[in-house]
Structure formats: structure tokens, C-alpha cells
Scaffold this motif. Structure first.
Motif, PDB file in Angstrom:
ATOM      1  N   LYS A   1       0.831  -1.209   0.000  1.00  0.00           N
ATOM      2  CA  LYS A   1       0.000   0.000   0.000  1.00  0.00           C
ATOM      3  C   LYS A   1       0.867   1.261   0.000  1.00  0.00           C
ATOM      4  CE  LYS A   1      -3.787   2.388   2.329  1.00  0.00           C
ATOM      5  NZ  LYS A   1      -3.156   3.692   2.091  1.00  0.00           N
ATOM      6  N   THR A   2       1.863   1.304   0.893  1.00  0.00           N
ATOM      7  CA  THR A   2       2.760   2.463   0.944  1.00  0.00           C
ATOM      8  C   THR A   2       3.528   2.588  -0.363  1.00  0.00           C
ATOM      9  OG1 THR A   2       3.028   2.102   3.324  1.00  0.00           O
ATOM     10  CG2 THR A   2       4.560   3.613   2.282  1.00  0.00           C
ATOM     11  N   ALA A   3       3.943   1.441  -0.920  1.00  0.00           N
ATOM     12  CA  ALA A   3       4.670   1.447  -2.192  1.00  0.00           C
ATOM     13  C   ALA A   3       3.788   2.014  -3.306  1.00  0.00           C
ATOM     14  CB  ALA A   3       5.129   0.040  -2.550  1.00  0.00           C
ATOM     15  N   TYR A   4       2.515   1.627  -3.314  1.00  0.00           N
ATOM     16  CA  TYR A   4       1.590   2.115  -4.349  1.00  0.00           C
ATOM     17  C   TYR A   4       1.365   3.616  -4.204  1.00  0.00           C
ATOM     18  CZ  TYR A   4      -2.556   2.699  -7.225  1.00  0.00           C
ATOM     19  OH  TYR A   4      -3.445   3.130  -8.178  1.00  0.00           O
TER      20      TYR A   4
ATOM     21  N   CYS B   1      -6.300  16.622 -16.850  1.00  0.00           N
ATOM     22  CA  CYS B   1      -5.680  15.356 -16.455  1.00  0.00           C
ATOM     23  C   CYS B   1      -4.255  15.278 -16.998  1.00  0.00           C
ATOM     24  CB  CYS B   1      -6.506  14.172 -16.970  1.00  0.00           C
ATOM     25  SG  CYS B   1      -6.619  14.084 -18.770  1.00  0.00           S
ATOM     26  N   PRO B   2      -3.424  14.378 -16.433  1.00  0.00           N
ATOM     27  CA  PRO B   2      -2.072  14.166 -16.967  1.00  0.00           C
ATOM     28  C   PRO B   2      -2.133  13.660 -18.402  1.00  0.00           C
ATOM     29  CG  PRO B   2      -2.319  13.141 -14.809  1.00  0.00           C
ATOM     30  CD  PRO B   2      -3.687  13.539 -15.250  1.00  0.00           C
TER      31      PRO B   2
ATOM     32  N   TYR C   1       4.583  13.356 -10.295  1.00  0.00           N
ATOM     33  CA  TYR C   1       5.720  14.280 -10.330  1.00  0.00           C
ATOM     34  C   TYR C   1       6.340  14.314 -11.730  1.00  0.00           C
ATOM     35  CZ  TYR C   1      10.424  16.115  -9.466  1.00  0.00           C
ATOM     36  OH  TYR C   1      11.582  16.830  -9.539  1.00  0.00           O
ATOM     37  N   TYR C   2       6.556  13.129 -12.313  1.00  0.00           N
ATOM     38  CA  TYR C   2       7.147  13.082 -13.646  1.00  0.00           C
ATOM     39  C   TYR C   2       6.207  13.657 -14.700  1.00  0.00           C
ATOM     40  CZ  TYR C   2      11.166  10.287 -12.198  1.00  0.00           C
ATOM     41  OH  TYR C   2      12.330   9.869 -11.619  1.00  0.00           O
ATOM     42  N   GLN C   3       4.902  13.335 -14.575  1.00  0.00           N
ATOM     43  CA  GLN C   3       3.955  13.754 -15.599  1.00  0.00           C
ATOM     44  C   GLN C   3       3.576  15.231 -15.487  1.00  0.00           C
ATOM     45  OE1 GLN C   3       0.912  10.810 -14.718  1.00  0.00           O
ATOM     46  NE2 GLN C   3       1.380   9.717 -16.584  1.00  0.00           N
ATOM     47  N   ASP C   4       3.254  15.670 -14.267  1.00  0.00           N
ATOM     48  CA  ASP C   4       2.682  17.001 -14.088  1.00  0.00           C
ATOM     49  C   ASP C   4       3.720  18.089 -13.861  1.00  0.00           C
ATOM     50  OD1 ASP C   4       0.312  15.648 -14.268  1.00  0.00           O
ATOM     51  OD2 ASP C   4      -0.070  15.599 -12.116  1.00  0.00           O
ATOM     52  N   GLU C   5       4.799  17.769 -13.128  1.00  0.00           N
ATOM     53  CA  GLU C   5       5.787  18.792 -12.812  1.00  0.00           C
ATOM     54  C   GLU C   5       6.946  18.803 -13.809  1.00  0.00           C
ATOM     55  OE1 GLU C   5       6.933  19.332  -8.733  1.00  0.00           O
ATOM     56  OE2 GLU C   5       5.137  18.308  -8.009  1.00  0.00           O
ATOM     57  N   LEU C   6       7.536  17.625 -14.044  1.00  0.00           N
ATOM     58  CA  LEU C   6       8.644  17.566 -15.002  1.00  0.00           C
ATOM     59  C   LEU C   6       8.163  17.507 -16.440  1.00  0.00           C
ATOM     60  CD1 LEU C   6      11.115  15.070 -13.252  1.00  0.00           C
ATOM     61  CD2 LEU C   6      11.066  17.562 -13.123  1.00  0.00           C
ATOM     62  N   GLU C   7       6.890  17.055 -16.621  1.00  0.00           N
ATOM     63  CA  GLU C   7       6.291  16.930 -17.953  1.00  0.00           C
ATOM     64  C   GLU C   7       7.123  16.021 -18.856  1.00  0.00           C
ATOM     65  OE1 GLU C   7       5.608  20.811 -19.515  1.00  0.00           O
ATOM     66  OE2 GLU C   7       4.436  21.454 -17.784  1.00  0.00           O
ATOM     67  N   VAL C   8       7.536  14.883 -18.298  1.00  0.00           N
ATOM     68  CA  VAL C   8       8.295  13.881 -19.049  1.00  0.00           C
ATOM     69  C   VAL C   8       7.623  12.524 -18.849  1.00  0.00           C
ATOM     70  CG1 VAL C   8      10.470  15.130 -18.840  1.00  0.00           C
ATOM     71  CG2 VAL C   8       9.870  13.432 -17.104  1.00  0.00           C
TER      72      VAL C   8
ATOM     73  N   LYS D   1       2.572   9.138  -6.332  1.00  0.00           N
ATOM     74  CA  LYS D   1       3.191  10.453  -6.108  1.00  0.00           C
ATOM     75  C   LYS D   1       4.314  10.686  -7.117  1.00  0.00           C
ATOM     76  CE  LYS D   1       5.577  13.122  -2.509  1.00  0.00           C
ATOM     77  NZ  LYS D   1       6.110  13.087  -1.121  1.00  0.00           N
ATOM     78  N   CYS D   2       5.145   9.663  -7.332  1.00  0.00           N
ATOM     79  CA  CYS D   2       6.258   9.777  -8.293  1.00  0.00           C
ATOM     80  C   CYS D   2       5.733   9.954  -9.716  1.00  0.00           C
ATOM     81  CB  CYS D   2       7.137   8.536  -8.242  1.00  0.00           C
ATOM     82  SG  CYS D   2       8.146   8.422  -6.777  1.00  0.00           S
ATOM     83  N   ALA D   3       4.723   9.165 -10.075  1.00  0.00           N
ATOM     84  CA  ALA D   3       4.163   9.233 -11.437  1.00  0.00           C
ATOM     85  C   ALA D   3       3.618  10.624 -11.724  1.00  0.00           C
ATOM     86  CB  ALA D   3       3.068   8.183 -11.598  1.00  0.00           C
TER      87      ALA D   3
END
Length: 422
Positions: free
Chosen positions: A222-225, A293-294, A234-241, A230-232
Motif C-alpha cells: 500500500k505504501t509502495a503504491y 488530467c495528466p 511528479y514526472y507527468q505534471d511537474e517535469l512533464e516527461v 506520487k512519483c508518477a
């Protein structure tokens, strides 16, 4: 006769600058970017070997043009000595200057210990050690000493960057050894805690993926998910990669292990409604418009709509909006572009319908899916968004758009890309 035990002057530079005489920390004031502190740090970092006057001036003032370099340096030296003595630093001069070389004053009754040197020495011992148990012990000590990046308050200064890069390489070796050891010995809690600490120091180093891996090994799915999501984002919305392959691999491992914990569909619906209510609450009095959406989610929505196009019997258009200046050229100023992109996003949210979907495609572009819209309506939608953009950003704010019908895409691909542009 037994030799008198020396007192210790301890200098911390990893994670921030602090000075200790024995166990007492010296009060050096609240301005951790003061030039007298910068001078002190440069001299201490070079140690008893010293630093040349030229290098010291360049380190403190960089490329600034000074009317009188000698006077500027002497004023700072006086300030540094005065402030350090006031804080309780021992010695007459504290910083010695002889024959153009500046170094910490040698005090025979004190031992100078610096965390940077301590870290390097322990890493060298670990590297040269033949026994794994000693190597482990050394690297664990080194990990504890490395509390943060070298002098983060001056992280962009050239003299810090050179040292910081070298120390970061040593830190990577520490993490690599400890990571391999903890995995081999199934010490997954230590593995997670180590990567968690490393990630706090270097958040852009990709160690969150290793944290997820450690959580999976701990079977804390659960914590891993939650961390994966959160990571996904970050890459999609903030870094846009795109999401890195290593992160996707973590998700595949998670999907094999995460189990459904309820078969109560009403409970699932209640959770979705609560999230929707939370969104409405965050929006406040603002009208909830189109769905943002992302990009990866946008692609999924796009494919679902394409598949259901014939059954729905309605037209769907995809619109690409690109920010330009008043002459129709790309906006070069990054700050202006970022501000204008935020305003365009607000204009889209307010100018589109609830049933429409949009996503940020690049720093200057948004993609929109206009559902149940006729071709002639697209120009009206453009005018509505453009009007709102000008209201919020000024009359010179512009964007251009291109449209394509989802029903026409197979034929367009055969004809190699004929789309409408305005």
C-alpha cells in the motif's frame, strides 16, 4: 608526565555550516549567506594548507567588479575575525594571512576536525578494507556523517560545485555498497530508510524508485503504491516527461501483489464521491469546468472515445492550443511563458464545458478533446477562450489553434497529416 588532552574544533559543512568548540555550537547569526561567513567557509574548507589571495577573492566575490579588491578583502577579514571571536572562537587572528596565503590559525591545544575530511577519510578506509564487516562499518559511519549537500547556502558558487561533485561521487559509492549489502542480507527496513534519507538530500537522483522497490521487498504494498502514484504525478505534471521504465517496472510488480481489499462497490463509490467533494471544496466558489488530467490519462481517454465513436454517434474534435506572442511567434521569455501558461489553463477551465477533457502537452501547449462538438463550433470555442485569456493576461495575449476530427484520423494518417489550422 601525561600529555594534556586537546580540545576539539568541529566544523560542519555537509547540510549546512556550523562551528563547535567541544560540544558547544557557536552562534554565528541568522544570515547564513553573509560574505564574512563565505570567507570563513572557504578558508576552513581548504584547511591548514591554505588558499591564495587571488582564489579567495574570486571565491567570495565571483565575477563582481570591485573598485579596490584588497580593501574589500581586508574589510571582510576584519569582520570575520571580529564575529568569530565574539561567538567564542579561540585564537588571536583566527584566520592567518602570510605571504598571500590564508589559512585557519594553527592552535596547538586544539584539534581541527571537519566533517568533509572525516567523511573522505572513512570512505577511503572502507575502500581499502579487505574485510566486508569492516567495510560495512566504515560505510555506515560515512552515511551518518553525510547529513546533506555541501554548503547548500552557496551551492551555486563555483568553489562549492567543484567540491560538491567530488563528494557526491563518494556518497554514491556509499549508497551503492550499503544498498547491495542490505538487499543481500534482506535488511529491507534499513534499505528503505537509507534511500529515504538519500532522497531527502538529493530528491532528483531517482532514489524514490529504490524506495518503492524496498517497500515492495518489505511487502508494504500500500505504501509502495501511494509513493508510486506520487512519483508518477511528479514526472507527468511537474517535469512533464514520460514515466521512467524503472518506475513502470515497479508498478508491474505492484500490480501482481496488490490485492482487492473490499468487494463492496458502494464503499468504492463512496470513496470516489469523497474525492469529488474534496475537489469541489478546493475549487471554492470557482466554477468546475473541463477535466484537467495528466497526458498519459489523456491518451487513455482519447483511445476510449475513439473506440466508442461509432456507437455514440457524436463528433469529437481534438484541439491543440499553442501560446504565441502578439506577432504570432513563440514566447522566448521563460517566466512570461510560465505565467501565460497558467492563465491559459485557467481560461480553458472556465471556457470549456464540464464534459470536455484537456491536458498540458508542453510548456506552451494544451490539448483538448471537444466531445459532441461540430467543426464550426471550434472557432466559437476558440473565441471564447481567447476572450477570457485577454481579460486575464492583457489584450496582447494570443494563442493559435489547430483541430482534427477523431473520425478523420485514420484517413489523415494515410494522407500524412492534413489538419486544419487557424
Amino acid at each position: 608526565m601525561e600529555a594534556k588532552k586537546k580540545s576539539r574544533i568541529y566544523v560542519e559543512m555537509l547540510g549546512g555550516f556550523s562551528l563547535y568548540i567541544g560540544d558547544k555550537q557557536l552562534d554565528l547569526g541568522n544570515n547564513n549567506k553573509a560574505n564574512f561567513l563565505k570567507l570563513t567557509e572557504i578558508v576552513l574548507l581548504r584547511g591548514l594548507g591554505g588558499i591564495s589571495k587571488r582564489d579567495l577573492i574570486d571565491g567570495i566575490f565571483g565575477h563582481k567588479s570591485l573598485l579596490d579588491e584588497n580593501n574589500s578583502l581586508n574589510n571582510l577579514l576584519h569582520q570575520a575575525r571580529t564575529q568569530l571571536k565574539k561567538a567564542g572562537m579561540p585564537g588571536k587572528k583566527i584566520i592567518d594571512g602570510k605571504r598571500g596565503i590564508y589559512a585557519p590559525e594553527y592552535l596547538p591545544e586544539y584539534d581541527y576536525v571537519m566533517d568533509v575530511q572525516e567523511f573522505e577519510d572513512i570512505c577511503l578506509k572502507a575502500k581499502n578494507s579487505k574485510e566486508d564487516s569492516k567495510k560495512l562499518s566504515y560505510y555506515q559511519k560515512a552515511f551518518k556523517i553525510y547529513k546533506g549537500e555541501l554548503l547548500p547556502e552557496f551551492a551555486t558558487d563555483y568553489w562549492v560545485i567543484l567540491e560538491s561533485v567530488r563528494l557526491k561521487r563518494l556518497y554514491d559509492e556509499v549508497i551503492e555498497f550499503l544498498g547491495a549489502y542490505y538487499r543481500e542480507h534482506q535488511e529491507y527496513e534499513e534499505l528503505f530508510m537509507m534511500y529515504d534519507q538519500a532522497n531527502k538530500i538529493y530528491p532528483d537522483n531517482g532514489w524514490q524508485i529504490e524506495m518503492i522497490d524496498a517497500l515492495i521487498l518489505k511487502k508494504d504494498y500500500k505504501t509502495a503504491y501511494d509513493l508510486y502514484m506520487k512519483c508518477a504525478h511528479y514526472y507527468q505534471d511537474e517535469l512533464e516527461v514520460p514515466i521512467p521504465d524503472a518506475l513502470r517496472a515497479c508498478y508491474e510488480r505492484l500490480s501482481d501483489n496488490v490485492r482487492v481489499v473490499t468487494d463492496d462497490i458502494r464503499q468504492i463509490q463512496a470513496n470516489i464521491v469523497r474525492k469529488d467533494e474534496k475537489l469541489k471544496s478546493e475549487m471554492g466558489t470557482r466554477k468546475i469546468g473541463a477535466y484537467l488530467c495528466p497526458f498519459t490519462s489523456f491518451i487513455d481517454v482519447y483511445h476510449v472515445l475513439r473506440r466508442n465513436l461509432e456507437r455514440r454517434g457524436s463528433s469529437i474534435f481534438m484541439m491543440l492550443c499553442t501560446l504565441v506572442d502578439y506577432e504570432g511567434k513563440p514566447i522566448q521569455n521563460q517566466d512570461k511563458l510560465n505565467t501565460r501558461a497558467e492563465i491559459l489553463q485557467q481560461s480553458l477551465s472556465e471556457g470549456l464545458r464540464k464534459g470536455d477533457v484537456y491536458t498540458k502537452y508542453s510548456s506552451s501547449q494544451y490539448l483538448i478533446l471537444l466531445i459532441g462538438t461540430k467543426r464550426e463550433d471550434c472557432a466559437i470555442i476558440y473565441q471564447r477562450i481567447s476572450r477570457r485569456l485577454k481579460e486575464l493576461a492583457g489584450s496582447r495575449a494570443e494563442f493559435r489553434y489547430r483541430i482534427v476530427s477523431l473520425a478523420e484520423i485514420p484517413g489523415i494518417l494515410e494522407r500524412s497529416g492534413a489538419v486544419d489550422e487557424i
